[in-house]
Design an enzyme around this catalytic site. Structure first.
Site, PDB file in Angstrom:
ATOM      1  N   ASP A 193     -26.083 -66.107  -1.802  1.00  0.00           N
ATOM      2  CA  ASP A 193     -26.984 -65.832  -2.815  1.00  0.00           C
ATOM      3  C   ASP A 193     -26.554 -64.846  -3.816  1.00  0.00           C
ATOM      4  O   ASP A 193     -25.803 -63.956  -3.390  1.00  0.00           O
ATOM      5  CB  ASP A 193     -28.270 -65.048  -2.052  1.00  0.00           C
ATOM      6  CG  ASP A 193     -29.123 -66.203  -1.526  1.00  0.00           C
ATOM      7  OD1 ASP A 193     -29.489 -67.340  -2.393  1.00  0.00           O
ATOM      8  OD2 ASP A 193     -29.300 -66.451  -0.308  1.00  0.00           O
ATOM      9  N   GLU A 202     -19.279 -69.681  10.887  1.00  0.00           N
ATOM     10  CA  GLU A 202     -19.544 -70.441  12.194  1.00  0.00           C
ATOM     11  C   GLU A 202     -18.631 -71.514  12.465  1.00  0.00           C
ATOM     12  O   GLU A 202     -18.325 -72.481  11.830  1.00  0.00           O
ATOM     13  CB  GLU A 202     -20.959 -71.289  11.816  1.00  0.00           C
ATOM     14  CG  GLU A 202     -22.207 -70.263  11.345  1.00  0.00           C
ATOM     15  CD  GLU A 202     -23.008 -71.205  10.242  1.00  0.00           C
ATOM     16  OE1 GLU A 202     -24.311 -70.568  10.103  1.00  0.00           O
ATOM     17  OE2 GLU A 202     -22.708 -72.361  10.036  1.00  0.00           O
ATOM     18  N   GLN A 209     -23.955 -56.832   5.962  1.00  0.00           N
ATOM     19  CA  GLN A 209     -23.576 -57.137   7.493  1.00  0.00           C
ATOM     20  C   GLN A 209     -22.005 -56.554   7.393  1.00  0.00           C
ATOM     21  O   GLN A 209     -21.173 -57.069   6.367  1.00  0.00           O
ATOM     22  CB  GLN A 209     -23.613 -58.218   7.940  1.00  0.00           C
ATOM     23  CG  GLN A 209     -23.126 -59.411   7.250  1.00  0.00           C
ATOM     24  CD  GLN A 209     -23.646 -60.791   7.753  1.00  0.00           C
ATOM     25  OE1 GLN A 209     -24.467 -60.856   8.456  1.00  0.00           O
ATOM     26  NE2 GLN A 209     -22.929 -61.747   7.195  1.00  0.00           N
TER      27      GLN A 209
END
Length: 200
Positions: free
Chosen positions: A129, A139, A184
């Site tokens: 974003d 992932e 993060q």
């Protein structure tokens, strides 16, 4: 009769990427100029991984519960590989810290050479974003029939950028937006359970 076309987002070229970096609007750290491709930037694997624990009870994933105890943090040794087994899934993160302005979107994609050996770097989290700041969680999945060796600082993916038609009203991280992963610094477990605490 004149047909009017909708304005679409444009993918940034290497020239524009360099201009946006020079202006400080796109921030990627660390960054070597050799990592800038014709329309993307190569990203590298950091050393920390979130691995699913071998045994856990109950033996299912409840998306309404905090899943932080579902994984354990391991580190890739700088001199040795981490072996991702067939059908195994781990969370990793990019070595690079990424910051985006309020009018640019990032698109995370795998490397073609790694895809050809069965390594996938994201299931659904390919969209970054406007307003994002932090390291990207990857992932990683192995869909091959043999283990795949992963190395610290290996090229793991690439990010391209799209120019929006206008700046967004509420960039990622804005108060009240519920941006769970802003800032993060390492692979972060799912916080989907927080949705069940919201009032609909």
């Amino acid at each position: 009769m004149v047909l009017q076309c909708d304005i679409e987002a444009m993918v940034l070229s290497d020239r524009t990427i360099k201009e946006e970096i020079a202006k400080g609007r796109i921030v990627i750290e660390p960054l070597a100029l050799s990592c800038i491709q014709p329309a993307s930037i190569d990203l590298h694997l950091d050393k920390k991984l979130l691995v699913f624990r071998r045994q856990r009870y109950p033996s299912y994933i409840d998306i309404r519960q905090n899943l932080s105890d579902l994984n354990e943090l391991v580190e890739i040794d700088e001199d040795n590989a981490f072996f991702l087994n067939p059908a195994e899934f781990v969370l990793a993160s990019t070595l690079e810290l990424l910051t985006l302005p309020d009018d640019i979107v990032g698109r995370l994609e795998g490397k073609s050479s790694l895809g050809r050996i069965g390594l996938l770097i994201h299931s659904t989290a390919g969209y970054v974003d406007p307003g994002w700041q932090g390291h990207l969680t990857l992932e990683l999945s192995n869909v091959a029939k043999l283990p795949i060796a992963l190395y610290y600082k290996m090229e793991i993916g690439q990010i391209s950028f799209l120019q929006l038609t206008s700046p967004v009203d509420r960039p990622y991280g804005s108060p009240g937006l519920g941006s769970r992963y802003q800032g993060q610094t390492e692979p972060t477990a799912s916080r989907y359970y927080e949705d069940f605490r919201k009032e609909l």
